[in-house]
Design an enzyme around this catalytic site. Structure first.
Site, PDB file in Angstrom:
ATOM      1  N   HIS A  69       0.957  -1.313  -0.006  1.00 21.55           N
ATOM      2  CA  HIS A  69      -0.065  -0.081   0.116  1.00 21.55           C
ATOM      3  C   HIS A  69       0.827   1.335  -0.293  1.00 21.55           C
ATOM      4  O   HIS A  69       0.170   2.435  -0.217  1.00 21.55           O
ATOM      5  CB  HIS A  69      -1.013   0.037   1.261  1.00 21.55           C
ATOM      6  CG  HIS A  69      -0.403  -0.233   2.521  1.00 21.55           C
ATOM      7  ND1 HIS A  69       0.066  -1.539   2.998  1.00 21.55           N
ATOM      8  CD2 HIS A  69       0.007   0.826   3.571  1.00 21.55           C
ATOM      9  CE1 HIS A  69       0.665  -1.392   4.283  1.00 21.55           C
ATOM     10  NE2 HIS A  69       0.397  -0.181   4.386  1.00 21.55           N
ATOM     11  N   ASP A 146       4.801  -2.874   9.991  1.00 20.72           N
ATOM     12  CA  ASP A 146       4.670  -3.571  11.214  1.00 20.72           C
ATOM     13  C   ASP A 146       3.461  -4.380  11.152  1.00 20.72           C
ATOM     14  O   ASP A 146       3.287  -5.462  11.800  1.00 20.72           O
ATOM     15  CB  ASP A 146       4.843  -2.522  12.190  1.00 20.72           C
ATOM     16  CG  ASP A 146       3.813  -1.243  12.160  1.00 20.72           C
ATOM     17  OD1 ASP A 146       3.397  -1.129  11.331  1.00 20.72           O
ATOM     18  OD2 ASP A 146       4.182  -0.652  12.993  1.00 20.72           O
ATOM     19  N   LEU A 178       0.965   2.237  13.691  1.00 23.23           N
ATOM     20  CA  LEU A 178      -0.427   2.139  13.403  1.00 23.23           C
ATOM     21  C   LEU A 178      -0.827   1.249  12.056  1.00 23.23           C
ATOM     22  O   LEU A 178      -0.147   1.378  11.244  1.00 23.23           O
ATOM     23  CB  LEU A 178      -1.062   3.431  13.220  1.00 23.23           C
ATOM     24  CG  LEU A 178      -0.998   4.459  14.354  1.00 23.23           C
ATOM     25  CD1 LEU A 178      -1.255   5.883  14.022  1.00 23.23           C
ATOM     26  CD2 LEU A 178      -2.043   4.026  15.503  1.00 23.23           C
ATOM     27  N   GLU A 359       4.297 -23.899   3.116  1.00 20.03           N
ATOM     28  CA  GLU A 359       3.781 -23.760   1.572  1.00 20.03           C
ATOM     29  C   GLU A 359       3.678 -22.396   1.149  1.00 20.03           C
ATOM     30  O   GLU A 359       3.779 -21.989   0.010  1.00 20.03           O
ATOM     31  CB  GLU A 359       2.589 -24.266   1.554  1.00 20.03           C
ATOM     32  CG  GLU A 359       2.673 -25.885   1.738  1.00 20.03           C
ATOM     33  CD  GLU A 359       2.410 -26.475   3.351  1.00 20.03           C
ATOM     34  OE1 GLU A 359       2.379 -25.558   4.208  1.00 20.03           O
ATOM     35  OE2 GLU A 359       2.644 -27.619   3.770  1.00 20.03           O
TER      36      GLU A 359
END
Lengths: 623, 623
Positions: A69, A146, A178, A359
């Protein structure tokens, strides 16, 4: 620090463009970019070694943005390397822009599509492993958020990286406290991250992610350490850093600064030098070779009196092909003695990667290998490929060239029970656009189809059987993607059985049983499940008395071979026409994307009109 | 230690039956049972508190066998609690035996189906969390193997357990060094396990897993510790312990002792007391209530002039229902402000479970909740439910009663791009037997279908939309599982559009466009994707001029609504008949399972004959 002023200038410009581009887009995650602006400024200014004119230079350092993002950050960094005019960033998130909401291969500096979190460290480990094994000079950097450290895959990747001694891998943790909907599990308790990465045998360096001196020293240490550990630079950062009304505030995760507040934000950055650029260190020339020789010749002899498990023949064929195809890597998740990739380990250990029972990491490592022009073959029980469904999905978005092989498919595995049975695998792989699905039923079909699989560029999924089957085919028989074999027919077949894998033998046996009652049926081996052999099946449909095809498969009812064949038949009959998404989509407005996918009002109206204009069909319909 | 002799006797009998049952079965994993025989003997002898006459006693301790391949150990332990005659263990892995190759609910002491590794700690965390929140007295024990610690889900679960302070959870790690195909990542380096679990904030106790005194002290410490940490007992063990020719040997993972060697093995155990049994401590009576009141009344008013996102209405409806339905728990993976489960957090925080970005753990925690009669609602972006595809599959094998809600489906989400788009979710959920799939397209349909979802026992998957849609329905309109709504029709409709979710509005708009050209089409809202409303769709097919249905959906082409409808139509036309697996399978021989699934030769022959005998159809066929 002589560079301090330069870093500050660079970080300001990074911040500016992350703000400007997201405000222009009206959506996006500027605050997640701002927290990592300082650390990436130092990285790109002083350490990152990259041939900006050639992203496929094999000696390039690698930068994987795991926190997808923060895409505007990635774009701005490369823009500041003169990869493009920064003003183009104003097209962020627009339809057909190369700057999508999350990185995809359309932006050619993207190492792997990200945006589903927690996958980047695995991709980076794949990139680093190739450098390690092939003695390549580059360093792989992965930037993680995080929030995504809660994903188990991170810890699979951490184990993998330290086990394989990837001391050429540096993960940067942007600990900005956050997450999307509130504070992360550990907030700014840096010790929580330190103790975890230390326990997973990383060399850990904790810093203030906005202190240039500490950042610089961290990279120095990371590069100069002589141990065999991968490195984690754990940076305490502030989400929205640099803009007072964004800093460390909740409610600003997926939210751009409003148009009317943008200047106020930019003013807070102070004087910005718009002309500052990174002057990257250039590596030696060495192009990624996407056309390494592929030699899929397989020499295996089979005895007509014997039976063979297709999984076993797969292992033998794969081993031969791997020996002659230098770009191939075979990955397995601690079942190499069941999938028979142990044959590869024995013959070419340097091209075998033990991934243990993890996997998800295995699949994303494969995406990393594919980025380097390698051909990864990813194997485990078919049931356990489901464990990596999301990674498979993302590897497809990455346009990775991966071959998946799932063994032990269906109820035919027997005593181990449902947890070990792949019964929804065709549905999953079948949904992904342009994914070839193959299922050989005997040894000869297997040797052929393993070759076809490796030769094919793109996603292939092959199902192999646990139990042994007898030979159905002869040496020299040919098998193609999209093909099928009519293995039993007569002039008065009443209908057709379309089978695949183990059910081919059941169908043949059924045919024998029915002969005793003077019923002749046709049997087709649909070894190519997707694409399915429409032409042959339609011909069978029309040339049998009842114009009926029975599909039989060791898979759940929905999403399997039956639906591929039903779609083919029903399409011809025009009873049902399916309109759906048939390719990987992109960023854009809802209306643009519905139109692009061909499922909007206009497309529907057009389809109706097309059908109406072909209305000569109406009278031919006998239902 | 006064119990020492008893424990030794008990462990001997455990070993005997694990060997005898697997030899009788001719397959299975005896060596993985033997390594944990001593530790479980002590656990069941002295600590485990359980009402053997009632596995649904809510006060029972919980024993989750995460290493599902050690199923014979689980069975033997409960057999030695007089749950059944131990001789029945000789039916292990036979067709219709309750003793399957890996544990399933058919064996009623199974807390969750396991066999896909690394899921048990999450299930245990779910069980422990309920005890913590509802102040129940039981302790949850989870037995993990060492190989499965490579699965990332283990570390998701470890974070979850320590974050939620589950000091009533004890995980026992059976570190027997050997995985299926070789040594585990860390072999017998106990520090590797200690440092990891310590880093994840567990209280760690390391022992020799074959030393009764150490085992006993470990359980004492685990029970007496007053902190808020979960406990990890890390036991160094020997795979195959007790039998010299099995001990610590490679090549014995999934392999029973041969018939002819069995006596030799049993002789090594020495004198065995066949009558020794566990005398379990019995908890207070408190039955699990599987019939807690469910009140799905929802009061929401909508304004015809406004638009609503179905995800937002879902959150509001869910919050009301949760308040009135005490058994419901809502789980979210750090997207509660996007899925709108934040409404539940606000109204009933005690029934909201923040799982952070760890979808695999979230789903298996849900399986644990379901075992206790709770109704877990599991929400995240539809795309990220894919992350837990294997856990969803296993929860289905567990017969869990879970409702999944995936938001942000399809390309209609817009700017965030393909990583965030659920486009293969219907294929996955559709493949799983008896899974209801719903997709409301407006606010009123949403309130109704959230209620239907909660009322339904079993798997339900609901898709919600990111963008706002206008009201299509009126208060009082009814929606049922398996239903649909004809939302536009005339007496001269030329064909039918079957749409769902966002495409309903596109279809309506297409109908408007076509009216201008004097083409009338019918539009059906298939809000129930599975089961699909065959009756209505067939009626539409036959009553429209072209006898054609166009399906339009914001999902990939294969495995979506189109295939459900194609299957319904084509079934009626008899052009294609699908034979496939339609239920969860079991252990047994290949032939038995193919027969049981109805996909063997006899079933095929029977189906052919049935079609032939209905051959009056032949002449009616106009193709």
């Amino acid at each position: 620090m002589k560079n301090m002023n330069a870093w500050e200038e660079e970080a300001k410009l990074i911040r500016k463009w992350c703000l400007v581009s997201t405000t222009a887009a009206g959506s996006g995650h500027p605050t997640s970019c701002l927290s990592a602006a300082d650390i990436t400024a130092v990285l790109f200014d002083k350490y990152f070694t990259y041939d900006i004119s050639n992203p496929l230079n094999l000696s390039n350092d690698r930068f994987v943005l795991s926190k997808g993002h923060a895409a505007p950050l990635l774009y701005t960094l490369f823009g500041m390397c003169n990869a493009f005019d920064l003003n183009e960033l104003k097209t962020l998130r627009q339809f057909n822009s190369r700057f999508e909401g999350h990185p995809v291969p359309k932006f050619k500096y993207t190492e792997a599509a990200t945006g589903s979190l927690g996958q980047g460290l695995s991709v980076g480990a794949g990139l680093a492993l190739v450098a390690k094994r092939e003695k390549l000079p580059y360093t792989t950097y992965v930037l993680c958020g995080d929030g995504e450290l809660a994903e188990g895959q991170i810890w699979e990747a951490a184990n993998f990286a330290s086990y394989h001694r990837l001391n050429n891998l540096i993960v940067i943790l942007d600990i900005n406290r956050l997450a999307q909907s509130g504070e992360t599990m550990f907030g700014h308790h840096m010790n929580e991250y330190e103790q975890r990465f230390r326990a997973f045998n990383f060399r850990v360096i904790t810093i203030d992610g906005h202190n240039y001196e500490e950042i610089d020293q961290a990279f120095e240490q990371a590069h100069n350490h002589t141990g065999e550990q991968p490195v984690a630079i754990i940076a305490r950062t502030i989400k929205g850093k640099g803009i007072s009304f964004l800093e460390d505030k909740e409610g600003w995760h997926g939210k751009p600064v409003k148009e009317e507040d943008l200047q106020k934000a930019l003013d807070e950055l102070g004087t910005i030098n718009d002309s500052v650029r990174f002057n990257l260190r250039k590596p030696a020339q060495a192009a990624i070779d996407y056309s390494l020789p592929v030699n899929t010749a397989v020499r295996l002899d089979f005895d007509n009196a014997k039976t063979y498990a297709t999984r076993e023949v797969f292992g033998q064929a794969l081993s031969q092909i791997t020996q002659n195809t230098p770009g191939m890597y075979v990955l397995d998740a601690d079942v190499k003695n069941s999938t028979f990739t142990e044959d590869v380990l024995k013959a070419t250990p340097e091209r075998f990667i033990e991934c243990f029972i993890a996997e998800q990491n295995m699949v994303s490592v494969g995406a990393g290998l594919s980025r380097l022009g390698k051909i990864p073959i990813i194997t485990t029980f078919g049931a356990f490929l489901m464990r990596a469904a999301d990674q498979i999905r993302m590897a497809r978005v990455s346009e990775a060239n991966i071959k998946f092989v799932g063994s032990h498919v269906g109820v035919s595995i027997g005593e181990d029970g449902p947890s070990q049975m792949a019964l929804e695998d065709i549905a999953l792989f079948g949904a992904l656009p342009d994914t070839v699905i193959l299922q050989p039923c005997d040894a000869i079909a297997t040797t052929n189809l393993v070759s076809r699989m490796v030769e094919h560029t793109g996603f292939v999924y092959m199902r192999t059987l646990r139990s042994k089957t007898k030979l159905l085919y002869k040496p020299g028989d040919e098998f193609t993607i999209g093909g099928s074999k009519i293995i039993r027919q007569s002039n008065d077949d009443i209908l057709t059985i379309a089978a695949t894998g183990i059910t081919v033998f059941e169908a043949l046996q059924a045919a024998e049983l029915l002969t005793q009652e003077n019923i002749n049926i046709r049997v087709v081996d649909c070894y190519s499940i997707n694409p399915v052999d429409k032409q042959t099946l339609l011909a069978c449909l029309h040339s049998t008395q009842l114009q009926c095809i029975i599909t039989v498969e060791d898979h759940f009812e929905h999403g399997g071979l039956g639906d591929f064949i039903a779609a083919a038949i029903i399409e011809e009959g025009d009873y049902v026409e399916k309109m759906a998404v048939t390719k990987i989509s992109q960023s854009g407005k809802q209306d643009e994307l519905l139109q692009d996918a061909g499922i909007n009002a206009a497309a529907i109206a057009a389809r109706v009109k097309k059908i109406v204009s072909a209305n000569n069909r109406v009278n031919a319909r006998g239902l």
